[in-house]
Motif scaffolding. Structure first.
Motif, PDB file in Angstrom:
ATOM      1  N   GLY A 172       0.793  -1.220   0.000  1.00  0.00           N
ATOM      2  CA  GLY A 172       0.000   0.000   0.000  1.00  0.00           C
ATOM      3  C   GLY A 172       0.827   1.273   0.000  1.00  0.00           C
ATOM      4  O   GLY A 172       0.299   2.372  -0.149  1.00  0.00           O
ATOM      5  N   GLU A 173       2.163   1.147   0.157  1.00  0.00           N
ATOM      6  CA  GLU A 173       3.010   2.345   0.215  1.00  0.00           C
ATOM      7  C   GLU A 173       3.207   2.922  -1.184  1.00  0.00           C
ATOM      8  O   GLU A 173       3.343   2.181  -2.156  1.00  0.00           O
ATOM      9  CB  GLU A 173       4.367   1.950   0.815  1.00  0.00           C
ATOM     10  N   GLN A 174       3.227   4.234  -1.289  1.00  0.00           N
ATOM     11  CA  GLN A 174       3.511   4.878  -2.579  1.00  0.00           C
ATOM     12  C   GLN A 174       4.996   4.686  -2.874  1.00  0.00           C
ATOM     13  O   GLN A 174       5.861   5.214  -2.159  1.00  0.00           O
ATOM     14  CB  GLN A 174       3.181   6.364  -2.513  1.00  0.00           C
ATOM     15  N   TRP A 175       5.308   3.950  -3.928  1.00  0.00           N
ATOM     16  CA  TRP A 175       6.675   3.506  -4.098  1.00  0.00           C
ATOM     17  C   TRP A 175       7.622   4.581  -4.600  1.00  0.00           C
ATOM     18  O   TRP A 175       8.792   4.616  -4.203  1.00  0.00           O
ATOM     19  CB  TRP A 175       6.738   2.262  -4.993  1.00  0.00           C
ATOM     20  N   GLN A 176       7.139   5.523  -5.413  1.00  0.00           N
ATOM     21  CA  GLN A 176       8.092   6.509  -5.946  1.00  0.00           C
ATOM     22  C   GLN A 176       8.641   7.412  -4.841  1.00  0.00           C
ATOM     23  O   GLN A 176       9.862   7.576  -4.727  1.00  0.00           O
ATOM     24  CB  GLN A 176       7.449   7.325  -7.070  1.00  0.00           C
ATOM     25  N   PRO A 177       7.781   8.003  -3.988  1.00  0.00           N
ATOM     26  CA  PRO A 177       8.354   8.825  -2.907  1.00  0.00           C
ATOM     27  C   PRO A 177       9.195   7.996  -1.940  1.00  0.00           C
ATOM     28  O   PRO A 177      10.214   8.475  -1.434  1.00  0.00           O
ATOM     29  CB  PRO A 177       7.117   9.379  -2.176  1.00  0.00           C
ATOM     30  N   ALA A 178       8.797   6.756  -1.742  1.00  0.00           N
ATOM     31  CA  ALA A 178       9.549   5.904  -0.810  1.00  0.00           C
ATOM     32  C   ALA A 178      10.955   5.641  -1.353  1.00  0.00           C
ATOM     33  O   ALA A 178      11.945   5.682  -0.602  1.00  0.00           O
ATOM     34  CB  ALA A 178       8.815   4.588  -0.577  1.00  0.00           C
ATOM     35  N   ILE A 179      11.043   5.407  -2.647  1.00  0.00           N
ATOM     36  CA  ILE A 179      12.354   5.156  -3.256  1.00  0.00           C
ATOM     37  C   ILE A 179      13.206   6.424  -3.194  1.00  0.00           C
ATOM     38  O   ILE A 179      14.395   6.375  -2.872  1.00  0.00           O
ATOM     39  CB  ILE A 179      12.196   4.650  -4.714  1.00  0.00           C
ATOM     40  N   ARG A 180      12.579   7.567  -3.465  1.00  0.00           N
ATOM     41  CA  ARG A 180      13.349   8.824  -3.390  1.00  0.00           C
ATOM     42  C   ARG A 180      13.907   9.030  -1.986  1.00  0.00           C
ATOM     43  O   ARG A 180      15.061   9.399  -1.803  1.00  0.00           O
ATOM     44  CB  ARG A 180      12.460  10.017  -3.781  1.00  0.00           C
ATOM     45  N   ARG A 181      13.059   8.769  -0.980  1.00  0.00           N
ATOM     46  CA  ARG A 181      13.515   8.927   0.417  1.00  0.00           C
ATOM     47  C   ARG A 181      14.670   7.986   0.705  1.00  0.00           C
ATOM     48  O   ARG A 181      15.653   8.354   1.347  1.00  0.00           O
ATOM     49  CB  ARG A 181      12.372   8.627   1.394  1.00  0.00           C
ATOM     50  N   ALA A 182      14.540   6.765   0.215  1.00  0.00           N
ATOM     51  CA  ALA A 182      15.579   5.760   0.492  1.00  0.00           C
ATOM     52  C   ALA A 182      16.905   6.167  -0.162  1.00  0.00           C
ATOM     53  O   ALA A 182      17.975   6.001   0.429  1.00  0.00           O
ATOM     54  CB  ALA A 182      15.134   4.390  -0.009  1.00  0.00           C
ATOM     55  N   ILE A 183      16.846   6.700  -1.372  1.00  0.00           N
ATOM     56  CA  ILE A 183      18.075   7.117  -2.054  1.00  0.00           C
ATOM     57  C   ILE A 183      18.717   8.264  -1.288  1.00  0.00           C
ATOM     58  O   ILE A 183      19.922   8.279  -1.052  1.00  0.00           O
ATOM     59  CB  ILE A 183      17.800   7.514  -3.520  1.00  0.00           C
ATOM     60  N   ARG A 184      17.897   9.221  -0.855  1.00  0.00           N
ATOM     61  CA  ARG A 184      18.458  10.376  -0.128  1.00  0.00           C
ATOM     62  C   ARG A 184      19.049   9.951   1.211  1.00  0.00           C
ATOM     63  O   ARG A 184      20.014  10.554   1.679  1.00  0.00           O
ATOM     64  CB  ARG A 184      17.380  11.450   0.091  1.00  0.00           C
ATOM     65  N   ALA A 185      18.469   8.926   1.812  1.00  0.00           N
ATOM     66  CA  ALA A 185      18.964   8.472   3.123  1.00  0.00           C
ATOM     67  C   ALA A 185      20.152   7.516   3.001  1.00  0.00           C
ATOM     68  O   ALA A 185      20.745   7.126   4.002  1.00  0.00           O
ATOM     69  CB  ALA A 185      17.847   7.777   3.892  1.00  0.00           C
ATOM     70  N   SER A 186      20.493   7.154   1.773  1.00  0.00           N
ATOM     71  CA  SER A 186      21.532   6.122   1.620  1.00  0.00           C
ATOM     72  C   SER A 186      22.928   6.714   1.719  1.00  0.00           C
ATOM     73  O   SER A 186      23.175   7.844   1.336  1.00  0.00           O
ATOM     74  CB  SER A 186      21.368   5.388   0.284  1.00  0.00           C
ATOM     75  N   ASP A 187      23.840   5.909   2.255  1.00  0.00           N
ATOM     76  CA  ASP A 187      25.248   6.283   2.310  1.00  0.00           C
ATOM     77  C   ASP A 187      25.976   5.799   1.058  1.00  0.00           C
ATOM     78  O   ASP A 187      27.006   6.356   0.679  1.00  0.00           O
ATOM     79  CB  ASP A 187      25.895   5.665   3.548  1.00  0.00           C
ATOM     80  N   PHE A 188      25.437   4.745   0.464  1.00  0.00           N
ATOM     81  CA  PHE A 188      26.032   4.181  -0.753  1.00  0.00           C
ATOM     82  C   PHE A 188      24.914   3.781  -1.705  1.00  0.00           C
ATOM     83  O   PHE A 188      23.862   3.315  -1.276  1.00  0.00           O
ATOM     84  CB  PHE A 188      26.912   2.960  -0.444  1.00  0.00           C
ATOM     85  N   PHE A 189      25.182   3.954  -2.988  1.00  0.00           N
ATOM     86  CA  PHE A 189      24.221   3.614  -4.033  1.00  0.00           C
ATOM     87  C   PHE A 189      24.888   2.554  -4.901  1.00  0.00           C
ATOM     88  O   PHE A 189      25.881   2.833  -5.574  1.00  0.00           O
ATOM     89  CB  PHE A 189      23.906   4.874  -4.849  1.00  0.00           C
ATOM     90  N   ILE A 190      24.360   1.331  -4.828  1.00  0.00           N
ATOM     91  CA  ILE A 190      24.944   0.236  -5.597  1.00  0.00           C
ATOM     92  C   ILE A 190      24.143   0.093  -6.888  1.00  0.00           C
ATOM     93  O   ILE A 190      22.949  -0.217  -6.858  1.00  0.00           O
ATOM     94  CB  ILE A 190      24.907  -1.085  -4.802  1.00  0.00           C
TER      95      ILE A 190
END
Lengths: 272, 121
Positions: A172-190
């Motif tokens: 039920g989570e809106q995936w696009q904003p969730a992914i954006r948040r996760a990328i911004r919170a990440s220390d590394f992007f694989i």
């Protein structure tokens, strides 16, 4: 050269003083707070790497006081650094559960829980271990999901905090904003590359663009975006070609990826 | 789809098993096995939740790690009759999702099961 900054928040002045000295001898920069308001102000300045928060930050004698824990809960998203809960109250397993159990958003208020009577050495080791944790975002093409799930599990077992849409998005989570948040919170992007991904259009390209924008704000020495090849494939994106990639399909591939991440973490703490 | 719960217990037919069955009524089907058989079953069956109810508390963190290695996205709850803060820390650091007292309180247990199973993927 900057050293990692640790926030020590405790209303026990004696413990605060001893713990500060111990951590400074260990090579950390330490800032202190003796109440939740001070602690919040220091945390919101944005340059603390790890926070040690006394469970009963207002009144040790008040068994209803959970002010340190509540501060950790309140700052889970806005100050996403590792937090360690401290207490001198022995054998309250419920305190541990409240501190380390994931909340509804899937995140726990703290990464560790230390009883003061176990000694300053244990406290310092918990800080050191917390500093080696990092959020790792996994970007991949859908056909490669199975391989990336394996990588997700390996990273988790290595003490890192991986994020992958298939594993971490809630129903039920809106995936696009969730992914954006996760990328911004990440220390590394694989960036997981394969013959499936290198010509793929769609949201993966948007994720890569976001990561490249974040990378532009980093220092030259920072390690942030790490391309990994899941199989032999050509890297056609000139923006990615300049980065040293890892071949996960080689026997030492994962070990090389982990070393890169650990180097990145250490370098980040050294550069401040 | 019916949720499946695996109870890993030293004594799969203990009195607490009956409490768990009652708490899980209409929520999940419960399978209960001793340790080795439970891990063998995990290789064949997709469970939505694992509960560890074992006597050897020292072995708990290793069992949690083993369950998480076999099924990384399945929540693991540790149930104990004598909870301690030291053991709680160890099992959470090993990957457990919850640490509960093995009690006869049906409402609490039911709420815990609902919470964990609603997070199951």
């Amino acid at each position: 050269m900057a050293v990692p900054k640790v926030l020590l928040a405790d209303n026990d002045g004696g413990y605060l003083s001893n713990a500060r000295e111990f951590l400074e001898r260990r090579g950390f920069a330490v800032v202190c707070a003796c109440n939740p308001q001070q602690a919040r102000q220091l945390l919101e300045q944005g340059d603390v790497a790890v926070a040690l928060l006394d469970y009963r930050l207002l009144d040790d004698g008040d068994e209803h006081d959970e002010s340190g824990l509540n501060l950790a809960r309140a700052l889970v998203e806005s100050v996403p650094i590792p937090k360690i809960i401290l207490t001198r109250i022995n054998d309250r397993h419920d305190y541990v559960v409240k501190s380390l159990k994931s909340q509804k958003d899937g995140r726990a208020p703290a990464v560790d829980f230390i009883v003061k009577q176990d000694g300053l050495e244990k406290m310092a080791r918990a800080v050191e271990e917390a500093l080696l944790r990092a959020n790792v975002f996994l970007c991949y093409a859908t056909p490669d999901r199975a391989s990336v799930v394996d990588l997700y599990d390996q990273l988790g077992s290595s003490g890192l905090v991986p994020w992958m849409d298939h594993k971490c998005l809630n129903a039920g989570e809106q995936w696009q904003p969730a992914i954006r948040r996760a990328i911004r919170a990440s220390d590394f992007f694989i960036l997981c590359l394969s013959r499936n991904s290198v010509t793929r259009r769609g949201f993966m390209q948007r994720e890569i663009r976001m990561a490249l924008e974040i990378w532009e704000e980093k220092l030259e020495e920072d390690i942030y975006l790490i391309p990994v090849r899941l199989e032999e494939c050509e890297i056609t994106d000139v923006r990615i070609q300049v980065l040293q990639w890892v071949d996960l399909f080689q026997p030492d591939g994962y070990a090389r990826l982990l070393r890169g991440i650990q180097t990145g973490i250490r370098r980040r703490h050294q550069l401040g | 789809m019916v949720k499946r719960l695996l109870l890993v217990a030293h004594c799969p037919e203990s009195a607490w098993r009956a409490v768990l069955d009652e708490a899980a009524r209409d929520i999940a089907e419960v399978d209960a096995f001793s340790e080795e058989e439970a891990f063998a079953r995990m290789r064949q069956t997709k469970y939505d939740l694992v509960i560890l109810d074992v006597v050897d508390a020292q072995n708990l963190p290793a069992l949690v790690r083993r369950a998480k290695t076999q099924a990384p996205d399945v929540p693991v709850i540790v149930a104990t009759s004598s909870p301690t803060s030291r053991r709680a820390r160890e099992v959470f650091r090993a990957g457990a999702s919850d640490y509960i007292r093995r009690s006869p309180d049906l409402q609490d247990l039911r709420a815990t099961l609902r919470e964990m199973l609603s997070n199951a993927r």
